[in-house]
Write an enzyme that holds these catalytic residues in place. Sequence first.
Site, PDB file in Angstrom:
ATOM      1  N   ALA A  28       0.799  -1.227   0.000  1.00  0.00           N
ATOM      2  CA  ALA A  28       0.000   0.000   0.000  1.00  0.00           C
ATOM      3  C   ALA A  28       0.828   1.271   0.000  1.00  0.00           C
ATOM      4  CB  ALA A  28      -0.935  -0.009   1.212  1.00  0.00           C
ATOM      5  N   TYR A 182       5.459 -14.547 -14.743  1.00  0.00           N
ATOM      6  CA  TYR A 182       4.403 -13.623 -14.311  1.00  0.00           C
ATOM      7  C   TYR A 182       3.027 -14.211 -14.614  1.00  0.00           C
ATOM      8  CZ  TYR A 182       1.774  -9.266 -13.709  1.00  0.00           C
ATOM      9  OH  TYR A 182       0.872  -8.305 -13.289  1.00  0.00           O
TER      10      TYR A 182
END
Length: 309
Positions: A28, A182
């Site tokens: 965050a 990924y």
Amino acid sequence: MSGKTAAPRWTENDVPRQEGRVAVVTGANSGLGLETARVLAEHGAHVVLAVRNLDKGRQAVERITARVPKADISLQRLDLASLESVRDAAGELRAAHPRIDLLINNAGVMYTPRQKTQDGFDMQFGVNHLGHFALTGLLLDALLPVPGSRVVTVSSFGHRIRADIHFDDLQFDRSYNRVAAYGQAKLANLMFTYELQRRLATQGTTIAAAAHPGAAATELQQNLPGPFRKTADLLLPLFTQNAAMGALPTLRAATDPAVSGGQYFGPGGMGGTRGFPKVVTSSAKSHDVVVQQRLWAVSEQLTEVKFPV
């Protein structure tokens, strides 16, 4: 002339009030996670910024409180590339917050060069999937008693690109390709969400959902391979949206009262690259229940974390 009415645009103004709720947001300190945390704080939640770098975390707190002076925010150190750190963070979070309403598995790495986590996992698989798998399992006891609690995991378009679960070489020890690694990690995020929802369905209190930001302009693009980076620098401005827009699918999955367990949210415009959030579909491969369950079993073995569901 069509008689159809355009679907309403869901924005951060549609987030219900969040007073009395505790939201843990991983990664965050910047980008999507920062915007997700800001909006939740604006709507009254106590938001825990779970970040690897506490200095950057403190800067994030300053950025949020500059816009939301009364924001109720705390910091938690969390390094998803270390299961020891994940266990420590989970223990500290449970002690500080006996009840958790929202766990938002947002942090991630993208297209990194070959690297290993502290535990020897491929960096992309270890951080994006295994770290969040372990964190969720260790925190779930704090969510299960809370009606309306949710686990939201952020996936990506990448789950469709060269994506498979390579059980014969999960850590890409034999041959490394950053795009395939990924793809595997982001596919794993969705498979985890769907299997978790099946396990939660009998509990009746907590649901699992997923989201993707479309083509959001964040720091994740920094590891694009050279040739792709040059092309991306030219083309991305035409397709990307800012982090505030990219965070909307996550926010909707986390707060919209109409959300059902197992739903996947993403941008609704321009081929899913940008726009306001709506329910979207994931690849057929992501719905393979046999692979989901095998991935779950392997993830439990690798992390040594057992779920209470």
